[in-house]
Design a protein around this motif. Structure first.
Motif, short mmCIF file in Angstrom:
data_model
loop_
_atom_site.label_atom_id
_atom_site.label_comp_id
_atom_site.label_asym_id
_atom_site.label_seq_id
_atom_site.Cartn_x
_atom_site.Cartn_y
_atom_site.Cartn_z
N TYR A 1 42.43 38.30 40.94
CA TYR A 1 42.32 39.01 42.22
C TYR A 1 42.04 38.07 43.40
N ARG A 2 41.74 36.79 43.08
CA ARG A 2 41.48 35.77 44.10
C ARG A 2 40.32 36.15 45.01
N VAL A 3 39.23 36.55 44.38
CA VAL A 3 38.01 36.90 45.10
C VAL A 3 36.82 36.36 44.31
N GLU A 4 35.64 36.47 44.91
CA GLU A 4 34.41 36.04 44.24
C GLU A 4 33.83 37.20 43.41
N PRO A 5 32.93 36.89 42.45
CA PRO A 5 32.36 37.95 41.60
C PRO A 5 31.75 39.10 42.39
#
Length: 540
Positions: free
Chosen positions: A105-109
């Motif tokens: 998703y190319r995001v942080e946790p």
């Protein structure tokens, strides 16, 4: 799909369409889907990201598997059921799965609804340029603040490929210099070795870029890590939490939690880590292996217990931590103490004492206690011997002295440290084995008073020790009554082999002295029924 899920998907689809029409990136659209659907459908953040990308569960799974394949890792066992559990909030992904979901998703946790940094220690977010029409593979290099373009991988190591390209630039430059008869390249300087030679050409931007890239790659290799300090802090807190749960959590459940964390630490250890992080990981591996061994003792599997302690010793040896090595050895001594030869337990306890040396630590208290317990067992098996009794009492004296030197946090930790209530309990246990019932009963009563509603294991064993005191004093009825109260206080799922062992010892002792009786038969039936319930509950 249920009507509720269908409506949720329809609303998410409309929000996504409007977002794409406005030129917004999936991460922003995911936030809009979350805000629009969560109040009505309980949509989680991780599910909102899948809906913002307009893909199905199967698509996410295939992407995760492709990333595993790219990184040359075995095919993961993730499936639609597990991913659905993540999206419903029923389960939390482990560190490795979370990393790959962040990559998909190319995001942080945190954007997916999970606290803490990613295990990789780097960012996953698309840069501003990528979100506004730039390349989707362009990322921000967090270590240097510079932009670099990520080369799509075809199954090989993109980092290695980049290094080869830089080397090829230098090889071409060197070849050009050799063919042209130039001996060296300087930044506008002259070539040494004789007059009349043209000045060396200045290196161009491609050469300088290759030089800088190779230097940076060396920096990254030296300090490379697949786990961040924050993640290590989290794991250490979790490991310490397992120690606090040891006395009052159903053993099989705790074992599963411990081994899942143990597996996560193992995966990280497969990659090279900086020395400080490597030592911290090895310490956690030793603690988790030791705790697993302790649980296996409770469950009656002494072979697995020994195997875990052996693994714990290997991990502890990697740290050079004397206190940790001594702790693992002292805990291992409990295996032969309960299931083998007390002489082996005595030997391991003394080895632990030697390893601890003069270091104030839990093992300096625990080792002499185990030593005294082993001596007491050896004495009770062959009749009282004055010399062995005195050795056991001297060992207890050393334990009390060592306990006074422990730090406060270790004195409150029942698994990785040693508590005052444990010290009272095992002193009383030794005195029972030595036949000194009056002194033992006082000590055990004091120990029981130091426990609250927690620490079920120790409280049960204390009650059986007090029952044995009554038996040794000739009061069979009181002994069996106290034994019955100890058994009835345990929930079936907590009736481990270790808890039931003293009940069987009491039955043998009473039968040996008095033979069969209605009271003894009733007690035996109660113990046997609890054992059957425990096996059924645990699936054994």
């Amino acid at each position: 799909m249920s009507g509720r899920q269908h409506k949720e998907t329809e609303i998410a689809r409309r929000i996504r369409a409007r977002g794409l029409a406005a030129g917004r990136v999936p991460a922003v659209i995911a936030q809009e889907i979350y805000e629009g659907c969560e109040p009505q459908f309980g949509t989680t953040r991780i599910k909102a990201h899948r809906l913002s990308n307009g893909i199905a569960l199967a698509d996410v799974i295939e992407q995760v598997r492709a990333l595993f394949e790219r990184d040359r890792k075995p095919v993961p066992g993730i499936g639609e059921t597990l991913l659905s559990a993540y999206e419903s909030g029923m389960k939390r992904p482990g560190p490795e799965y979370l990393h790959y979901l962040c990559s998909v998703y190319r995001v942080e946790p945190l954007a997916l609804g999970f606290e803490g940094p990613c295990i990789c220690g780097h960012g996953h977010m698309i840069t501003e340029a990528a979100g506004s029409g730039g390349s989707q593979d362009e990322r921000l290099d967090h270590s240097s603040g510079a932009r670099e373009t990520r080369v799509p991988s075809d199954g090989g190591d993109s980092s290695a490929n980049g290094g080869e390209e830089d080397e090829n630039v230098l090889r071409r430059t060197l070849l050009q210099l050799l063919v042209g008869g130039v001996g060296a390249v300087g930044a506008g300087g002259a070539v040494g070795g004789g007059g009349g030679v043209d000045p060396a050409p200045a290196p161009d931007s491609e050469v300088l870029g290759a030089v800088e890239s190779l230097r940076r790659r060396m920096d990254q290799t030296i300090v490379s890590s697949t786990v961040s300090p924050a993640m290590l802090d989290h794991w250490e807190q979790t490991t310490n939490g397992f120690g606090r749960q040891y006395m009052n959590t159903q053993p099989l459940r705790l074992l599963c939690d411990v081994l899942l964390e143990f597996s996560a630490v193992r995966r990280v250890l497969e990659s090279r880590q900086p020395i400080e992080m490597q030592e911290r990981l090895c310490k956690m591996a030793a603690q988790l292996a030791g705790l697993s061994g302790m649980i296996m003792i409770d469950l009656g599997d002494h072979r697995q217990a020994r195997s875990f302690f052996r693994t714990g010793r290997i991990a502890a040896d990697e740290t050079g931590d004397r206190a940790l090595r001594a702790w693992v050895t002292a805990r291992e001594a409990l295996v032969p103490l309960y299931y083998g030869d007390p002489r082996e337990a005595l030997s391991l306890a003394r080895k632990s004492r030697d390893l601890a040396g003069q270091t104030p630590c839990a093992a300096r208290t625990m080792a002499p206690v185990v030593e005294a317990r082993a001596l007491a067992k050896m004495t009770s098996a062959s009749g009282p011997r004055h010399e062995v009794v005195e050795q056991a009492k001297r060992a207890l004296h050393r334990a009390r002295a060592a306990f006074s030197q422990m730090n406060a946090s270790d004195q409150e930790d029942p698994a990785f440290g040693y508590t005052e209530r444990q010290l009272y309990f095992y002193q009383g246990d030794v005195l029972v084995q030595l036949g000194q019932t009056l002194e033992a009963d006082v000590m055990l009563e004091q120990a029981l008073g130091k426990y609250t509603g927690e620490d079920l294991l120790d409280q049960t064993l204390i009650r059986f020790d007090r029952a044995l005191c009554r038996h040794l004093e000739g009061d069979m009825e009181a002994a069996l009554k106290m034994g019955r109260e100890a058994i009835e206080a345990i929930e079936p799922d907590y009736c481990t082999d270790l808890m039931l062992r003293p009940a069987h010892d009491l039955i043998k002792a009473v039968h040996s002295k008095y033979g069969d009786s209605p009271l003894l038969n009733d007690f035996r039936d109660l113990v046997n029924s609890r054992k059957v319930v425990r096996r059924t509950a645990s699936g054994a």
